[in-house]
Every structure is written in C-alpha cells, then in structure tokens.
Enzyme design. Structure first.
Site, PDB file in Angstrom:
ATOM      1  N   ARG A 166       1.032  -0.882  -0.164  1.00 48.59           N
ATOM      2  CA  ARG A 166       0.093  -0.214   0.043  1.00 48.59           C
ATOM      3  C   ARG A 166       1.195   1.018   0.389  1.00 48.59           C
ATOM      4  O   ARG A 166       0.304   2.045   0.933  1.00 48.59           O
ATOM      5  CB  ARG A 166      -0.748  -0.337   1.166  1.00 48.59           C
ATOM      6  CG  ARG A 166      -1.805  -1.017   1.289  1.00 48.59           C
ATOM      7  CD  ARG A 166      -3.821  -1.173   0.429  1.00 48.59           C
ATOM      8  NE  ARG A 166      -3.890  -1.785   0.278  1.00 48.59           N
ATOM      9  CZ  ARG A 166      -3.929  -3.358  -0.264  1.00 48.59           C
ATOM     10  NH1 ARG A 166      -2.947  -3.786  -0.778  1.00 48.59           N
ATOM     11  NH2 ARG A 166      -4.829  -4.389   0.306  1.00 48.59           N
ATOM     12  N   SER A 239     -10.821  -0.990   2.821  1.00 50.60           N
ATOM     13  CA  SER A 239     -10.372  -0.513   4.251  1.00 50.60           C
ATOM     14  C   SER A 239      -9.605   0.364   4.944  1.00 50.60           C
ATOM     15  O   SER A 239      -8.323   1.321   4.040  1.00 50.60           O
ATOM     16  CB  SER A 239      -8.785  -2.026   3.638  1.00 50.60           C
ATOM     17  OG  SER A 239      -9.645  -2.734   3.328  1.00 50.60           O
ATOM     18  N   GLU A 335      -5.661   4.449   5.644  1.00 50.35           N
ATOM     19  CA  GLU A 335      -4.940   4.080   4.703  1.00 50.35           C
ATOM     20  C   GLU A 335      -5.692   5.242   2.864  1.00 50.35           C
ATOM     21  O   GLU A 335      -4.643   5.159   2.466  1.00 50.35           O
ATOM     22  CB  GLU A 335      -5.864   2.680   3.738  1.00 50.35           C
ATOM     23  CG  GLU A 335      -4.997   2.511   2.956  1.00 50.35           C
ATOM     24  CD  GLU A 335      -5.879   0.856   2.341  1.00 50.35           C
ATOM     25  OE1 GLU A 335      -5.550  -0.096   2.490  1.00 50.35           O
ATOM     26  OE2 GLU A 335      -6.532   0.601   1.053  1.00 50.35           O
TER      27      GLU A 335
END
Ligand SMILES: Cc1cc2nc3c(=O)[nH]c(=O)nc-3n(C[C@H](O)[C@H](O)[C@H](O)COP(=O)(O)OP(=O)(O)OC[C@H]3O[C@@H](n4cnc5c(N)ncnc54)[C@H](O)[C@@H]3O)c2cc1C
Length: 339
Positions: A166, A239, A335
């Site tokens: 990520r 998420s 995130e």
C-alpha cells in the site's frame, strides 16, 4: 481554453465516503492539454491543485481551498504484442474495473485478482493497489507522470516507483507527480494466482476445475460483493487501516495471549497482522456513533450512514487507533488520503 473551471462545487458525488465538502474550484481533465491548463490556472491564481480520480481512497475533512482536478482522461491501447506477452497502456482517468474487464475480454491474464477495486487507473500506483495475493507492482510495466515542479514528462520503471505494501514513491512525494498513464505487462498464457482459500472454494463450489482468468475475476467479484459494502449504498473507502507490520517478538507475545491471532510472516522477518482481526477482537465491529460507524460485517471498513462529516470519521478512527495501541501495543496506520 477548453478546461471548464467551476466555483464552489460539492465533492459529495466525487468521494466514496459521500462526505459533503466543497471545492473552491473544480475542473475535469479530459486530455493532457487540460491537465497543463489546470496547472497554469492554479499557478496564475496562486492556488494549490488537488488531483483526484474516483475519490475512493479519500477522507475529506474540510472544504478544499484549492483547484480540485478530477482525472477523466480516456483511452486504452496495446503497445507491444509478441503473440503471448503484451504491454497495455491506459489513461489515468479510465475507471479501474472496466479496464480490468477490457483486458480479460481481450484474453490478457494478470489483472483478474484486482477485479472490482473502485477508482481509476491513474491512482492505482499511488498505493500499489492489491487484493487476493496480487499487487499492481506484479504486472507493472511503467508509467508516465507530469512533474508538477518542472512541467516535464517522466517515465518511471518498476524499480523507480519504490512499490511496497500500500505504498509507493508517489505517496511520499505528494503534490509532485501527476500520473497521466500507466502500462501493464500482461500475458495470453495463464499464470493464475489462486493461493487464497475463499477464491479456490468459490471456484470449486461452481464446479470449475480449470479456471480461466475470467472465472477468477467473476469469483472475486462475487466474494467482494458479499464482503464489502457498496459505496453507492453505504459511504466507505474500503479498508480504512493498513495491516500493521510488527516484530516477531510482539507477534509471539500476542499469539500467546490470543491463540486465534491472524498473523502472516514476511520475507524481512516481521509479521503482518490482520488489522480487521484486531479491531473485531477489541469489540468495534458494528459500533456506531451518530452517522459514523464500523461496518457490521467488516471491522476494517469505516462507514458513513449518511450525514457523517470527515471529522466524525477521523475521530472514530482515532478512538480505534488509541484503543488498539492500548490493548495490543500495535499502531494502526490509516489507508485513505486525508485532506
Ligand atoms: C469498497 C472499496 C474497496 C476497496 N478495495 C481495495 C482493495 O481491495 N485494494 C486496494 O488497494 N484498495 C482498495 N480500495 C481503495 C481504492 O479503491 C484504491 O486506493 C484506488 O486506487 C483509489 O483510486 P481513486 O481513483 O478513487 O483515487 P482517489 O481516491 O481519487 O485518490 C487517491 C490518492 O491518489 C491521488 N491521485 C489520484 N489520481 C492521481 C493521478 N492521476 N496522479 C497523481 N495522484 C493521483 C489523490 O490525490 C489521492 O491522494 C477500495 C475502496 C473502496 C471504496
């Protein structure tokens, strides 16, 4: 001037949390020329420029005092084809999932595990999107970005992007690189990645023994539709926290205390914990405070039941982060990109 710059535009339709903040100025780029015009406009007006794609990885906590430029450039092309291996290039504004479907319809294998991820092609390298054991770094063949500091175009190779879980160079050099188009190395030969149990089970349940890339894509779409709330019905950004990387020692301590801890060993010796497991274990699943909440089936997904503000979501996230740090000595990192 072809670029249409609008004043005081609500960004509610342009972020998957459905948060109602305003952009001081808003425009959509349909070509490289539009992008350059937007940059010139922002410079002339001494405005910051915020580039967005599908808004599916944003947490907007205030009105945006900037020119918000939504990438809407279109175009997909095959650049190289030796009969087996192909390089496909897509413009930044192409919607990700329809692009994945296009590759599959052309018989190109490689992106099937990344089916149904919302957003645009141009944002995909930002956090090296990943799902079901594949990240875009695994099929990445290069990208072209505009250096907002110099106005020059630059091609990036795989190594230059510093892709990680990520993460990428572009996440760290925020505001510098405007991604215009991305290239993918795909193949007509089948190299399916079927390590994930639920995907295997879904295919087996359908009686599929020799899966095609399209079978895998369909199986993943159906699993995702069951697991994740549709932002069109319930605001969310997928998420909300990254899966944290912790030392082997801490993971062992936690495992002794919680035998059902979900932890995956990493190549560098660290352990990756399932953030959703930690949040669930701490009792947050289904929690709701006003219109901000934790999804009732997915502890990792924060949701907007309608009128939550970005601050409501950010405050809830902070409460969860503090609780997880206290209980498990683990720091959760958000995130989505907060503005
Ligand atoms: C239901 C749901 C499921 C999801 N599942 C996954 C998943 O499985 N895996 C995963 O990795 N992610 C997932 N996500 C997160 C999200 O879909 C991805 O991060 C996606 O790549 C974001 O694309 P976007 O176009 O919406 O980007 P935006 O949210 O618009 O932007 C994200 C960031 O990229 C920047 N940016 C956007 N376009 C450009 C550009 N052309 N050049 C430079 N900077 C740019 C923005 O400034 C911002 O900082 C999910 C989200 C939702 C809502």
């Amino acid at each position: 001037m072809t670029l249409q710059v609008l004043a005081q535009v609500s960004l509610k339709p342009f972020n998957s949390f459905g948060i109602d903040v305003r952009a001081q100025w808003f425009a959509e780029a349909r070509s490289d020329a539009d992008v350059r015009e937007a940059l010139a406009y922002a410079t002339a007006q001494s405005l910051p420029l915020l580039v967005i794609g599908g808004g599916s990885n944003l947490l907007l906590t205030q009105d945006i005092q900037a020119l918000v430029l939504r990438m809407a450039t279109q175009g997909v092309r095959v650049l190289q084809d030796d009969g087996v291996n192909v390089v496909v290039e897509a413009e930044a504004g192409e919607a990700w999932h329809p692009f994945v479907v296009w590759t599959l319809e052309h018989g190109f294998c490689g992106l099937e595990n990344l089916s149904l991820i919302p957003g645009t092609v141009g944002a995909a390298p930002m956090q090296n999107i990943g799902a079901y054991g594949v990240e875009i770094k695994d099929v990445f063949a290069g990208l072209t970005a505009l250096d907002r500091h110099t106005g020059e175009l630059r091609d990036f190779s795989l190594q230059e992007c510093n892709f990680a879980y990520r993460d990428s160079l572009f996440k760290h050099e925020t505001g510098r690189w405007l991604i215009l188009r991305v290239r993918f190395a795909l193949s007509r030969a089948r190299h399916l990645k079927l390590d994930y149990g639920p995907v295997q089970q879904r295919l087996a349940g359908q009686g599929i023994t020799e899966a095609t890339p399209s079978d895998v894509s369909r199986a993943i779409c159906s699993i995702r539709r069951e697991k994740l709330p549709d932002p069109a019905e319930l605001g969310n950004a997928g998420s909300f926290f990254k899966n944290p990387l912790v030392s082997h020692v801490l993971a062992a301590e936690l495992k002794a205390q919680y035998p059902d801890l979900v932890a995956y060993p990493q190549a560098d010796g660290q352990m990756k914990l399932a953030a959703g497991w930690l949040i669930d274990k701490a009792g947050w699943k289904g929690f709701r405070d006003g219109d901000a909440g934790v999804h009732k089936l997915q502890a990792l997904v924060l949701v907007n039941y309608g009128a939550a503000t970005g601050h409501d979501i950010a405050n809830l996230a902070l409460r969860i982060q503090r609780d997880i740090a206290e209980r498990f000595k683990v720091d959760l990192e958000m995130e989505p990109n907060q503005y």
